[in-house]
Design a protein around this motif. Structure first.
Motif, PDB file in Angstrom:
ATOM      1  N   GLU A 177      13.043  53.845  40.195  1.00  0.00           N
ATOM      2  CA  GLU A 177      13.859  54.941  39.938  1.00  0.00           C
ATOM      3  C   GLU A 177      13.150  55.574  38.715  1.00  0.00           C
ATOM      4  N   SER A 178      13.299  56.973  38.124  1.00  0.00           N
ATOM      5  CA  SER A 178      12.755  57.423  37.153  1.00  0.00           C
ATOM      6  C   SER A 178      13.542  58.549  36.375  1.00  0.00           C
ATOM      7  N   ASP A 179      13.640  58.649  35.050  1.00  0.00           N
ATOM      8  CA  ASP A 179      14.566  59.332  34.257  1.00  0.00           C
ATOM      9  C   ASP A 179      13.610  60.183  33.267  1.00  0.00           C
ATOM     10  N   ILE A 180      13.828  61.486  33.103  1.00  0.00           N
ATOM     11  CA  ILE A 180      13.186  62.567  32.050  1.00  0.00           C
ATOM     12  C   ILE A 180      14.401  62.791  31.033  1.00  0.00           C
ATOM     13  N   PHE A 181      13.813  62.288  29.712  1.00  0.00           N
ATOM     14  CA  PHE A 181      14.844  62.713  28.574  1.00  0.00           C
ATOM     15  C   PHE A 181      13.989  63.556  27.494  1.00  0.00           C
ATOM     16  N   ALA A 182      14.695  63.988  26.524  1.00  0.00           N
ATOM     17  CA  ALA A 182      14.155  64.622  25.329  1.00  0.00           C
ATOM     18  C   ALA A 182      13.285  63.377  24.628  1.00  0.00           C
ATOM     19  N   LYS A 183      12.793  63.827  23.515  1.00  0.00           N
ATOM     20  CA  LYS A 183      11.904  62.917  22.839  1.00  0.00           C
ATOM     21  C   LYS A 183      12.553  61.593  22.460  1.00  0.00           C
ATOM     22  N   ASP A 184      13.857  61.621  21.962  1.00  0.00           N
ATOM     23  CA  ASP A 184      14.377  60.472  21.551  1.00  0.00           C
ATOM     24  C   ASP A 184      14.629  59.278  22.632  1.00  0.00           C
ATOM     25  N   CYS A 185      14.343  59.797  23.914  1.00  0.00           N
ATOM     26  CA  CYS A 185      14.433  58.996  25.209  1.00  0.00           C
ATOM     27  C   CYS A 185      15.836  58.678  25.427  1.00  0.00           C
ATOM     28  N   GLU A 186      16.776  59.214  25.042  1.00  0.00           N
ATOM     29  CA  GLU A 186      18.244  59.078  25.245  1.00  0.00           C
ATOM     30  C   GLU A 186      18.972  60.670  25.678  1.00  0.00           C
ATOM     31  N   SER A 187      18.750  61.489  24.798  1.00  0.00           N
ATOM     32  CA  SER A 187      19.189  62.806  24.914  1.00  0.00           C
ATOM     33  C   SER A 187      18.855  63.532  26.384  1.00  0.00           C
ATOM     34  N   ASP A 207      14.966  74.480  33.234  1.00  0.00           N
ATOM     35  CA  ASP A 207      15.086  74.048  34.268  1.00  0.00           C
ATOM     36  C   ASP A 207      14.031  73.179  34.735  1.00  0.00           C
ATOM     37  N   LEU A 208      14.161  71.967  35.190  1.00  0.00           N
ATOM     38  CA  LEU A 208      12.865  70.920  35.931  1.00  0.00           C
ATOM     39  C   LEU A 208      12.959  70.913  37.248  1.00  0.00           C
ATOM     40  N   ASP A 209      12.015  70.826  37.775  1.00  0.00           N
ATOM     41  CA  ASP A 209      11.836  70.345  39.053  1.00  0.00           C
ATOM     42  C   ASP A 209      10.590  68.923  38.836  1.00  0.00           C
ATOM     43  N   MET A 210      11.216  68.102  39.790  1.00  0.00           N
ATOM     44  CA  MET A 210      10.157  66.814  39.802  1.00  0.00           C
ATOM     45  C   MET A 210       9.795  66.620  41.335  1.00  0.00           C
ATOM     46  N   SER A 211       8.488  66.396  41.284  1.00  0.00           N
ATOM     47  CA  SER A 211       7.992  66.069  42.989  1.00  0.00           C
ATOM     48  C   SER A 211       7.189  64.707  42.647  1.00  0.00           C
ATOM     49  N   THR A 212       7.157  63.923  43.934  1.00  0.00           N
ATOM     50  CA  THR A 212       6.398  62.628  43.875  1.00  0.00           C
ATOM     51  C   THR A 212       5.370  62.555  44.684  1.00  0.00           C
ATOM     52  N   VAL A 213       4.283  61.852  44.616  1.00  0.00           N
ATOM     53  CA  VAL A 213       3.178  61.466  45.566  1.00  0.00           C
ATOM     54  C   VAL A 213       3.017  60.147  45.582  1.00  0.00           C
ATOM     55  N   ARG A 214       3.014  59.331  46.549  1.00  0.00           N
ATOM     56  CA  ARG A 214       2.911  58.032  46.687  1.00  0.00           C
ATOM     57  C   ARG A 214       1.826  57.498  47.689  1.00  0.00           C
ATOM     58  N   SER A 215       0.712  56.804  47.118  1.00  0.00           N
ATOM     59  CA  SER A 215      -0.312  56.599  48.303  1.00  0.00           C
ATOM     60  C   SER A 215      -1.086  54.970  47.764  1.00  0.00           C
ATOM     61  N   LYS A 253       4.498  72.050  20.626  1.00  0.00           N
ATOM     62  CA  LYS A 253       4.210  71.090  21.753  1.00  0.00           C
ATOM     63  C   LYS A 253       5.508  70.714  22.307  1.00  0.00           C
ATOM     64  N   ILE A 254       5.106  70.237  23.670  1.00  0.00           N
ATOM     65  CA  ILE A 254       6.320  69.710  24.569  1.00  0.00           C
ATOM     66  C   ILE A 254       6.542  68.345  24.158  1.00  0.00           C
ATOM     67  N   GLU A 255       7.754  67.683  23.672  1.00  0.00           N
ATOM     68  CA  GLU A 255       7.853  66.832  23.505  1.00  0.00           C
ATOM     69  C   GLU A 255       8.858  65.898  24.695  1.00  0.00           C
ATOM     70  N   ILE A 256       8.187  65.096  25.332  1.00  0.00           N
ATOM     71  CA  ILE A 256       9.224  64.747  26.629  1.00  0.00           C
ATOM     72  C   ILE A 256       9.184  63.126  26.639  1.00  0.00           C
ATOM     73  N   CYS A 257      10.215  62.529  27.292  1.00  0.00           N
ATOM     74  CA  CYS A 257      10.268  61.096  27.362  1.00  0.00           C
ATOM     75  C   CYS A 257      10.302  60.926  28.735  1.00  0.00           C
ATOM     76  N   HIS A 258       9.622  59.867  29.509  1.00  0.00           N
ATOM     77  CA  HIS A 258       9.792  59.627  30.663  1.00  0.00           C
ATOM     78  C   HIS A 258       9.751  57.947  31.032  1.00  0.00           C
TER      79      HIS A 258
END
Length: 320
Positions: A222-232, A238-246, A278-283
């Motif tokens: 499972e995965s989550d996206i947060f703001a820089k503090d990794c909590e907020s 609006d965000l969209d997320m897609s995955t490719v697994r191979s 800059k974009i500051e993002i936590c995954h």
């Protein structure tokens, strides 16, 4: 003269063992249907033995997550051993196996006693019929249900046969020697390895950020996206997320996670740091055993919560 027998070898060059060389050489890899694949623990200068019998480690397939969830164990660091304990073979969870040096296990084997180690407890998930044989081949095995006080279910509690009575009736044994089987796949890894990210802007409006990982083959995550503090939580965009697994190699997959967003919304979001532009993002990505309801042979149902096996956190500063 040290009084130790010099045992002869079989036609594969493996030595008989035991105080009087009474035990046949062990199969180095066994399979038990739903019990998966078990490898004998062999070091460069010898084998791990308990009660003069070989010890096996469950390594590939057939060991459902609930086996570990029941014991609160993590297969990324803990292991399930199949070992003889004086009268039966037990499949038992051993903690922090990967963090203990070989010297620990040598001392453990030298001083091992099933009673004082309290081997037959909630850590033990499989048990065999009583036996004095040195091999697990041809012995019936059971999953261990509720362990009582010895008066309700007997010393070993509820035991449910692993054999399918239609294809393998009682007395036909559960384990098979598969050391000559070259088609057994390697065990998928339990690690998550961050490989890096790429960023792109399409038509000066759509921003795409792709994070690449190595992750254990077919392992759930499972995965989550947060703001820089990794909590907020992320706000104002609006965000969209897609995955490719191979497939990546024999033990890992390549997982690419792409985050898409609109550049025009950045300034009003908590992802954008206007001071440094800059974009500051936590995954955060986690390998998990999902929550599961297990129905046992006596029709009782037990719910096991989700378990996090390992995780990776990436805090990214992305210039656009």
């Amino acid at each position: 003269i040290d009084g130790i027998c010099d045992c002869s070898e079989d036609n594969k060059g493996r030595k008989y063992f035991g105080t009087r060389c009474e035990h046949r050489p062990a199969c180095t890899m066994i399979s038990g249907g739903k019990g998966g694949i078990w490898d004998q623990i062999i070091w460069s200068d010898g084998e791990m033995k308990l009660y003069q019998r070989p010890v096996y480690r469950g390594v590939r397939g057939g060991l459902p997550g609930r086996v570990y969830q029941e014991a609160g164990a993590n297969p990324a660091t803990d292991a399930i051993f199949l070992a003889y304990s004086g009268s039966r073979w037990f499949g038992t969870i051993f903690r922090e196996m990967n963090d203990r040096p070989r010297s620990y296990w040598r001392d453990y084997a030298r001083e091992y006693h099933a009673f004082w180690e309290e081997i037959y407890s909630t850590r033990t998930k499989y048990a065999s019929d009583p036996t004095t044989e040195s091999s697990v081949i041809g012995i019936d095995f059971y999953t261990v249900g509720e362990i009582g006080d010895g008066e309700v279910y007997g010393t070993f509690g509820k035991l449910f046969p692993l054999n399918d009575p239609k294809t393998n009736p009682k007395g036909s044994g559960y384990m098979r020697c598969v050391e000559s089987d070259t088609n057994i796949p390697p065990e998928p890894s339990f690690h998550i390895n961050y490989l890096g990210y790429t960023g792109s802007i399409k038509n000066n409006s759509s921003v795409k950020i792709t994070l690449d990982y190595e992750i254990g083959k077919d392992r759930e995550y499972e995965s989550d996206i947060f703001a820089k503090d990794c909590e907020s939580n992320i706000t104002g965009i609006d965000l969209d997320m897609s995955t490719v697994r191979s497939p990546y190699n024999d033990t890992d997959d390549l997982l690419s996670l792409t985050i898409s967003l609109q550049k025009s919304q950045l300034s009003g979001s908590n992802l954008w740091n206007a001071l440094v532009e800059k974009i500051e993002i936590c995954h955060i990505i986690r390998m998990i055993f999902p929550a599961v309801d297990v129905e046992y042979e006596d029709k009782s149902v037990v719910s096991y919560p989700r378990m996090i096996l390992t995780f990776d956190t990436q805090n990214l500063d992305i210039a656009i």
